[in-house]
Design an enzyme around this catalytic site. Structure first.
Site, short mmCIF file in Angstrom:
data_model
loop_
_atom_site.label_atom_id
_atom_site.label_comp_id
_atom_site.label_asym_id
_atom_site.label_seq_id
_atom_site.Cartn_x
_atom_site.Cartn_y
_atom_site.Cartn_z
NE ARG A 1 -3.52 -2.48 -0.08
CZ ARG A 1 -3.10 -3.50 -0.84
NH1 ARG A 1 -2.08 -3.36 -1.67
NH2 ARG A 1 -3.70 -4.66 -0.81
CB SER B 1 -8.41 -1.40 4.60
OG SER B 1 -8.96 -2.63 4.21
CD GLU C 1 -5.12 0.19 2.73
OE1 GLU C 1 -4.89 -0.80 3.44
OE2 GLU C 1 -5.77 0.13 1.66
C1 LIG Z 1 -15.48 -0.08 -0.63
C2 LIG Z 1 -13.99 0.08 -0.79
C3 LIG Z 1 -13.20 -1.04 -1.03
C4 LIG Z 1 -11.82 -0.92 -1.18
N1 LIG Z 1 -11.07 -2.03 -1.43
C5 LIG Z 1 -9.74 -1.92 -1.63
C6 LIG Z 1 -8.95 -3.06 -1.92
O1 LIG Z 1 -9.42 -4.17 -2.02
N2 LIG Z 1 -7.62 -2.88 -2.10
C7 LIG Z 1 -7.03 -1.65 -2.00
O2 LIG Z 1 -5.80 -1.55 -2.18
N3 LIG Z 1 -7.76 -0.56 -1.74
C8 LIG Z 1 -9.09 -0.66 -1.55
N4 LIG Z 1 -9.84 0.47 -1.27
C9 LIG Z 1 -9.16 1.77 -1.11
C10 LIG Z 1 -9.07 2.60 -2.41
O3 LIG Z 1 -10.10 2.26 -3.31
C11 LIG Z 1 -7.72 2.43 -3.10
O4 LIG Z 1 -6.66 2.87 -2.28
C12 LIG Z 1 -7.68 3.22 -4.43
O5 LIG Z 1 -6.61 2.81 -5.22
C13 LIG Z 1 -7.60 4.72 -4.21
O6 LIG Z 1 -7.78 5.34 -5.45
P1 LIG Z 1 -8.47 6.78 -5.57
O7 LIG Z 1 -8.42 7.20 -6.97
O8 LIG Z 1 -9.81 6.77 -4.93
O9 LIG Z 1 -7.43 7.61 -4.69
P2 LIG Z 1 -7.70 8.89 -3.75
O10 LIG Z 1 -8.37 8.44 -2.48
O11 LIG Z 1 -8.35 9.97 -4.51
O12 LIG Z 1 -6.19 9.25 -3.43
C14 LIG Z 1 -5.34 8.35 -2.74
C15 LIG Z 1 -3.91 8.87 -2.82
O13 LIG Z 1 -3.47 8.83 -4.17
C16 LIG Z 1 -3.04 10.11 -4.59
N5 LIG Z 1 -3.40 10.28 -6.01
C17 LIG Z 1 -4.61 10.07 -6.58
N6 LIG Z 1 -4.54 10.32 -7.91
C18 LIG Z 1 -3.27 10.70 -8.16
C19 LIG Z 1 -2.58 11.12 -9.34
N7 LIG Z 1 -3.18 11.19 -10.53
N8 LIG Z 1 -1.27 11.47 -9.22
C20 LIG Z 1 -0.63 11.42 -8.03
N9 LIG Z 1 -1.23 11.03 -6.88
C21 LIG Z 1 -2.54 10.67 -6.95
C22 LIG Z 1 -3.79 11.09 -3.70
O14 LIG Z 1 -3.11 12.33 -3.63
C23 LIG Z 1 -3.78 10.33 -2.38
O15 LIG Z 1 -2.54 10.49 -1.74
C24 LIG Z 1 -11.22 0.36 -1.10
C25 LIG Z 1 -12.02 1.49 -0.87
C26 LIG Z 1 -13.40 1.35 -0.73
C27 LIG Z 1 -14.23 2.58 -0.54
#
Ligand SMILES: Cc1cc2nc3c(=O)[nH]c(=O)nc-3n(C[C@H](O)[C@H](O)[C@H](O)COP(=O)(O)OP(=O)(O)OC[C@H]3O[C@@H](n4cnc5c(N)ncnc54)[C@H](O)[C@@H]3O)c2cc1C
Length: 302
Positions: free
Chosen positions: A176, A225, A295
């Site tokens: 992560r 998580s 996380e």
């Molecule tokens: C119901 C649910 C289930 C989930 N299951 C999982 C799972 O099974 N496994 C898992 O790993 N995660 C899981 N997650 C967590 C989440 O979905 C992941 O971490 C996902 O990859 C985050 O992506 P995001 O675009 O929403 O990031 P955001 O929450 O928008 O951002 C997360 C981080 O990434 C950075 N970021 C985003 N976009 C960019 C970019 N273009 N350039 C640079 N930095 C960037 C942000 O600044 C921040 O630091 C879950 C979440 C939910 C709500």
């Protein structure tokens, strides 16, 4: 520099959107968070690089993907939030095994695109509700897979507006996380999969989605998580065994289905979530001696 008046000037010269004091709650899965001083939605790379060059020196910049892993504090974000729209969600096949996808493409859409092209390796992405950008930053994954395993390279813009290509082999990925600088904005990424039977890929996706539905709650305001699994432990088990299940602060609750998922049941404030996080961390440490690491990303002002 008078930030707001300078940005109003920049606004006249770009085709994307710049918003001031825009509430961020609809940009996070928790549905929480105060306003961003500046919210920038670039239309294209030219916009993004122009904006970054013009605001040179100001580095309180954060990119938001789908906001599925980010808690935005009640005081909002006293800087610039960059949010990519549809023009950054492209996906295309480069050669028979290689896909190039924009940073705001949803993980599940990349998984479907790979399926359409009979490429395996992307199935797990159908279970993660984020974007490619967020996935790379977090090295997201599940069921033994993570994004680093299929990533070839990431194309990123630094805060000076310069684009670089960074090869996956030069990135140190961890559970992560990764060691890419915080001042890199991922704009697109190149992935490689393996040709496989379409029906087999489809079945794998369906199985993973069903497993996920069984194990984890859905249709709730959560960011997945909250804590990372410490080595040799499951965070949810530590939380449960420390007597935290059912705990709440205001409308911030621990999910009944999965103890590591924290939920906004309606009227929670971000501070309620943070209080819950703090309390759970303390209880787990006192009971087990294990210090849980977040996380979830927390941004903004209290
Ligand atoms: C119901 C649910 C289930 C989930 N299951 C999982 C799972 O099974 N496994 C898992 O790993 N995660 C899981 N997650 C967590 C989440 O979905 C992941 O971490 C996902 O990859 C985050 O992506 P995001 O675009 O929403 O990031 P955001 O929450 O928008 O951002 C997360 C981080 O990434 C950075 N970021 C985003 N976009 C960019 C970019 N273009 N350039 C640079 N930095 C960037 C942000 O600044 C921040 O630091 C879950 C979440 C939910 C709500």
């Amino acid at each position: 520099m008078n930030l707001i008046s300078d940005i109003k000037e920049i606004k006249k010269k770009i085709s994307g959107q710049i918003l001031f004091d825009e509430k961020l709650s609809s940009y996070s899965w928790f549905n929480l968070g105060g306003p961003a001083k500046i919210l920038f939605k670039p239309k294209n790379l030219n916009d993004l690089s122009f904006f970054l060059k013009e605001i040179k020196g100001l580095n309180n910049i954060k990119v938001l993907g789908a906001g599925s892993n980010t808690l935005i504090r009640d005081g909002g974000f006293n800087g610039t939030i960059i949010k990519f729209g549809k023009s950054f969600s492209h996906m295309s096949l480069f050669d028979e095994n290689t896909i190039i996808a924009g940073a705001s493409a949803l993980d599940k859409n990349l998984s479907s695109f790979a399926l359409e092209n009979s490429l395996s390796g992307f199935e797990f992405l159908s279970c993660i509700p984020g974007t490619i950008g967020g996935g790379i930053r977090m090295n997201s994954g599940c069921y033994g897979e993570e994004i680093s395993k299929i990533l070839i390279s990431v194309q990123a813009m630094d805060f000076n507006g310069k684009v670089r290509v960074i090869y996956s082999s030069d990135i140190k990925f961890s559970y992560r996380g990764c060691n890419l600088d915080d001042n890199l904005i991922f704009i697109s990424a190149t992935f490689r999969g393996q040709k496989d039977n379409k029906e087999k890929i489809k079945n794998k996706i369906e199985n993973l989605i069903n497993k996920k539905k069984k194990d984890q709650p859905s249709q709730i305001k959560t960011c997945g998580s909250t804590f990372k699994n410490p080595k040799n432990y499951k965070a949810w088990e530590l939380i449960k065994n420390s007597g935290c299940d059912g705990m709440n602060f205001g409308d911030a609750y621990i999910s009944e289905k999965h103890c590591n998922f924290f939920v906004n049941k309606g009227k929670a404030r971000s501070q309620d979530l943070e209080n819950l996080i703090h309390e759970v961390k303390n209880k787990v440490f006192n009971k087990t001696g294990v210090s849980l690491e977040l996380e979830l990303q927390i941004i903004g002002e209290k």
